[in-house]
Design a protein around this motif. Structure first.
Motif, PDB file in Angstrom:
ATOM      1  N   ALA A  52      44.065  34.338  38.295  1.00  0.00           N
ATOM      2  CA  ALA A  52      42.636  33.604  38.333  1.00  0.00           C
ATOM      3  C   ALA A  52      41.756  34.354  39.572  1.00  0.00           C
ATOM      4  CB  ALA A  52      43.076  32.266  38.697  1.00  0.00           C
ATOM      5  N   LYS A  53      42.416  34.680  40.623  1.00  0.00           N
ATOM      6  CA  LYS A  53      41.650  35.311  41.786  1.00  0.00           C
ATOM      7  C   LYS A  53      40.714  36.450  41.366  1.00  0.00           C
ATOM      8  CE  LYS A  53      45.012  33.995  45.301  1.00  0.00           C
ATOM      9  NZ  LYS A  53      45.944  34.287  46.171  1.00  0.00           N
ATOM     10  N   ILE A  54      41.320  37.197  40.307  1.00  0.00           N
ATOM     11  CA  ILE A  54      40.412  38.227  39.871  1.00  0.00           C
ATOM     12  C   ILE A  54      38.891  37.548  39.275  1.00  0.00           C
ATOM     13  CG2 ILE A  54      40.045  40.052  38.168  1.00  0.00           C
ATOM     14  CD1 ILE A  54      42.959  40.568  38.093  1.00  0.00           C
ATOM     15  N   PHE A  55      39.167  36.693  38.435  1.00  0.00           N
ATOM     16  CA  PHE A  55      38.070  35.837  37.606  1.00  0.00           C
ATOM     17  C   PHE A  55      37.201  35.437  38.930  1.00  0.00           C
ATOM     18  CE2 PHE A  55      40.833  36.091  34.095  1.00  0.00           C
ATOM     19  CZ  PHE A  55      39.938  36.363  33.109  1.00  0.00           C
ATOM     20  N   ALA A  56      37.636  34.678  39.694  1.00  0.00           N
ATOM     21  CA  ALA A  56      36.888  34.202  40.897  1.00  0.00           C
ATOM     22  C   ALA A  56      36.061  35.162  41.687  1.00  0.00           C
ATOM     23  CB  ALA A  56      37.729  33.443  41.848  1.00  0.00           C
ATOM     24  N   ALA A  57      36.777  36.300  42.115  1.00  0.00           N
ATOM     25  CA  ALA A  57      36.015  37.104  42.877  1.00  0.00           C
ATOM     26  C   ALA A  57      34.829  37.944  42.205  1.00  0.00           C
ATOM     27  CB  ALA A  57      36.863  38.397  43.328  1.00  0.00           C
ATOM     28  N   LYS A  58      35.026  38.239  40.820  1.00  0.00           N
ATOM     29  CA  LYS A  58      34.104  38.667  40.027  1.00  0.00           C
ATOM     30  C   LYS A  58      32.795  37.744  39.331  1.00  0.00           C
ATOM     31  CE  LYS A  58      34.621  41.539  36.252  1.00  0.00           C
ATOM     32  NZ  LYS A  58      34.183  42.942  36.613  1.00  0.00           N
ATOM     33  N   GLY A  59      33.215  36.741  39.402  1.00  0.00           N
ATOM     34  CA  GLY A  59      32.394  35.558  38.701  1.00  0.00           C
ATOM     35  C   GLY A  59      32.453  36.028  37.391  1.00  0.00           C
ATOM     36  N   ARG A  60      33.622  36.230  36.572  1.00  0.00           N
ATOM     37  CA  ARG A  60      33.770  36.625  35.102  1.00  0.00           C
ATOM     38  C   ARG A  60      34.058  35.442  34.447  1.00  0.00           C
ATOM     39  NH1 ARG A  60      35.726  42.004  32.752  1.00  0.00           N
ATOM     40  NH2 ARG A  60      36.998  41.368  30.934  1.00  0.00           N
ATOM     41  N   PRO A  61      33.399  35.172  33.289  1.00  0.00           N
ATOM     42  CA  PRO A  61      33.757  34.060  32.530  1.00  0.00           C
ATOM     43  C   PRO A  61      35.143  33.976  32.042  1.00  0.00           C
ATOM     44  CG  PRO A  61      31.778  35.409  31.420  1.00  0.00           C
ATOM     45  CD  PRO A  61      32.334  36.027  32.585  1.00  0.00           C
ATOM     46  N   ASN A  62      36.074  32.807  31.941  1.00  0.00           N
ATOM     47  CA  ASN A  62      37.185  33.075  31.652  1.00  0.00           C
ATOM     48  C   ASN A  62      37.638  33.090  30.301  1.00  0.00           C
ATOM     49  OD1 ASN A  62      37.972  31.767  34.010  1.00  0.00           O
ATOM     50  ND2 ASN A  62      37.720  29.727  33.677  1.00  0.00           N
ATOM     51  N   GLY A 150      28.176  41.618  35.413  1.00  0.00           N
ATOM     52  CA  GLY A 150      26.629  41.682  34.961  1.00  0.00           C
ATOM     53  C   GLY A 150      26.253  42.914  35.965  1.00  0.00           C
ATOM     54  N   ARG A 151      27.021  43.298  37.002  1.00  0.00           N
ATOM     55  CA  ARG A 151      26.503  44.552  37.793  1.00  0.00           C
ATOM     56  C   ARG A 151      27.273  45.724  37.199  1.00  0.00           C
ATOM     57  NH1 ARG A 151      24.074  44.819  42.913  1.00  0.00           N
ATOM     58  NH2 ARG A 151      26.264  45.621  43.873  1.00  0.00           N
ATOM     59  N   PRO A 152      26.702  47.091  37.622  1.00  0.00           N
ATOM     60  CA  PRO A 152      27.161  48.066  37.019  1.00  0.00           C
ATOM     61  C   PRO A 152      28.795  48.334  37.469  1.00  0.00           C
ATOM     62  CG  PRO A 152      25.252  48.698  38.085  1.00  0.00           C
ATOM     63  CD  PRO A 152      25.585  47.105  38.295  1.00  0.00           C
ATOM     64  N   SER A 153      29.737  49.024  36.729  1.00  0.00           N
ATOM     65  CA  SER A 153      31.034  49.404  37.083  1.00  0.00           C
ATOM     66  C   SER A 153      30.980  50.398  38.152  1.00  0.00           C
ATOM     67  CB  SER A 153      31.732  49.691  35.851  1.00  0.00           C
ATOM     68  OG  SER A 153      31.727  48.743  34.882  1.00  0.00           O
ATOM     69  N   PRO A 154      31.647  50.046  39.143  1.00  0.00           N
ATOM     70  CA  PRO A 154      31.842  50.983  40.158  1.00  0.00           C
ATOM     71  C   PRO A 154      32.512  52.424  40.022  1.00  0.00           C
ATOM     72  CG  PRO A 154      33.146  49.255  40.767  1.00  0.00           C
ATOM     73  CD  PRO A 154      32.556  48.899  39.322  1.00  0.00           C
ATOM     74  N   THR A 155      32.057  53.605  40.473  1.00  0.00           N
ATOM     75  CA  THR A 155      32.947  54.553  40.391  1.00  0.00           C
ATOM     76  C   THR A 155      33.182  55.368  41.544  1.00  0.00           C
ATOM     77  OG1 THR A 155      30.902  55.961  39.982  1.00  0.00           O
ATOM     78  CG2 THR A 155      31.950  55.299  37.905  1.00  0.00           C
ATOM     79  N   ASN A 156      32.777  54.447  42.725  1.00  0.00           N
ATOM     80  CA  ASN A 156      33.263  55.016  43.991  1.00  0.00           C
ATOM     81  C   ASN A 156      33.447  53.843  44.831  1.00  0.00           C
ATOM     82  OD1 ASN A 156      30.657  54.497  45.725  1.00  0.00           O
ATOM     83  ND2 ASN A 156      29.906  55.822  44.153  1.00  0.00           N
ATOM     84  N   ALA A 157      34.441  54.219  45.891  1.00  0.00           N
ATOM     85  CA  ALA A 157      34.711  52.904  46.791  1.00  0.00           C
ATOM     86  C   ALA A 157      33.520  52.344  47.633  1.00  0.00           C
ATOM     87  CB  ALA A 157      35.575  53.670  47.947  1.00  0.00           C
ATOM     88  N   GLN A 158      32.372  53.212  47.820  1.00  0.00           N
ATOM     89  CA  GLN A 158      31.229  52.492  48.630  1.00  0.00           C
ATOM     90  C   GLN A 158      30.765  51.159  47.612  1.00  0.00           C
ATOM     91  OE1 GLN A 158      30.523  53.023  51.581  1.00  0.00           O
ATOM     92  NE2 GLN A 158      28.896  51.440  51.319  1.00  0.00           N
TER      93      GLN A 158
END
Ligand code: AMP
Ligand code: MG
Length: 233
Positions: A52-62, A150-158
């Protein structure tokens, strides 16, 4: 929340770091980690509160299910009621690597992971840091990409830092991801394996091994069909 940050070293097993990160996972927290596709946002895939914490951090629909990541082929056995010949052949040829398999789920897979579906998505990544991390955790790691929905998938740690600092317990920095493309999602529960999301493993690579492979009609712009992968809506 304070986000712990660890820089991983290429020619090391990073044992101490992996143990610290794994301790956070076992405590039900979220840790970001590199894979050969994009950075993932990982949590214990068998612990619904951690998921559940993953969904919260991302704001991902359940209603958008997560992929479970494993560190050896055998670990899929506990997650499914059974694998058919197509699933076994795909695992043999393309694992470890950027191929996610949809299989019928076993009872230990929480509904939070599968979004209530009877199936679950499973992947064995080839990135060595990802493998060492999952092995240290000792459980399947549920992980979507480490970006705000909704934002681009990250490919680096920054880029992970920009979206996730203060929202997750830890972050493993393994440098740039190799491919940057997401994993190909293939449904193995249909008679003919079906691509639900295109990615690092191409249609040509799949047909060469499997013969017939179908593509979800919704991916080909046919508005009469709803995508079978909820995330492709
Ligand atoms: P992401 O977590 O953003 O890499 O996306 C994973 C993709 O796999 C999304 O498009 C999900 O909708 C899809 N997916 C995950 N589990 C299933 C499943 N059981 N059936 C169909 N698609 C799934
Ligand atoms: Mg994503």
């Amino acid at each position: 929340m304070k986000t712990s940050y660890w820089k991983l070293q290429k020619n090391s097993d990073n044992q101490e770091i992996m143990q610290e990160a794994a301790a956070l996972i076992r405590a039900g927290e979220v840790v970001s980690f590199p894979t050969e596709t994009v950075y993932g946002l990982g949590a214990d895939g068998l612990n619904p509160e951690a998921v559940a914490k993953i969904f919260a951090a991302k704001g991902r629909p359940n209603d958008n299910p997560l992929i479970l990541h494993i560190a050896k082929k055998e670990d899929i056995a506990q997650l499914t009621t059974g694998l058919n010949a197509n699933a076994k052949k795909l695992m043999e040829h393309f694992w470890p690597g950027p191929l996610t398999l949809i299989v019928n789920k076993s009872a230990i897979v929480p509904d939070a992971v599968s979004a209530g579906l009877e199936t679950v998505a499973v992947r064995f990544p080839s990135n060595k840091f990802a493998q060492d991390f999952i092995r240290a955790c000792g459980c399947p790691i549920a992980a979507p990409s480490a970006n705000i929905s909704g934002r681009p998938s990250p490919t680096n740690a920054q880029d992970v830092l920009e979206d996730m600092q203060g929202k997750v317990a830890g972050m493993l920095d393994g440098g740039n991801c190799g491919i940057g493309l997401e994993s190909t999602v293939v449904d193995t529960t249909s008679a003919v394996p079906t691509i639900l999301r295109p990615g690092g493993i191409t249609y040509e690579m799949l047909t060469e091994v499997m013969g017939a492979v179908e593509i979800d009609p919704a991916l080909q712009g046919d508005k009469n069909f709803k995508p079978k992968a909820p995330g492709m809506k």
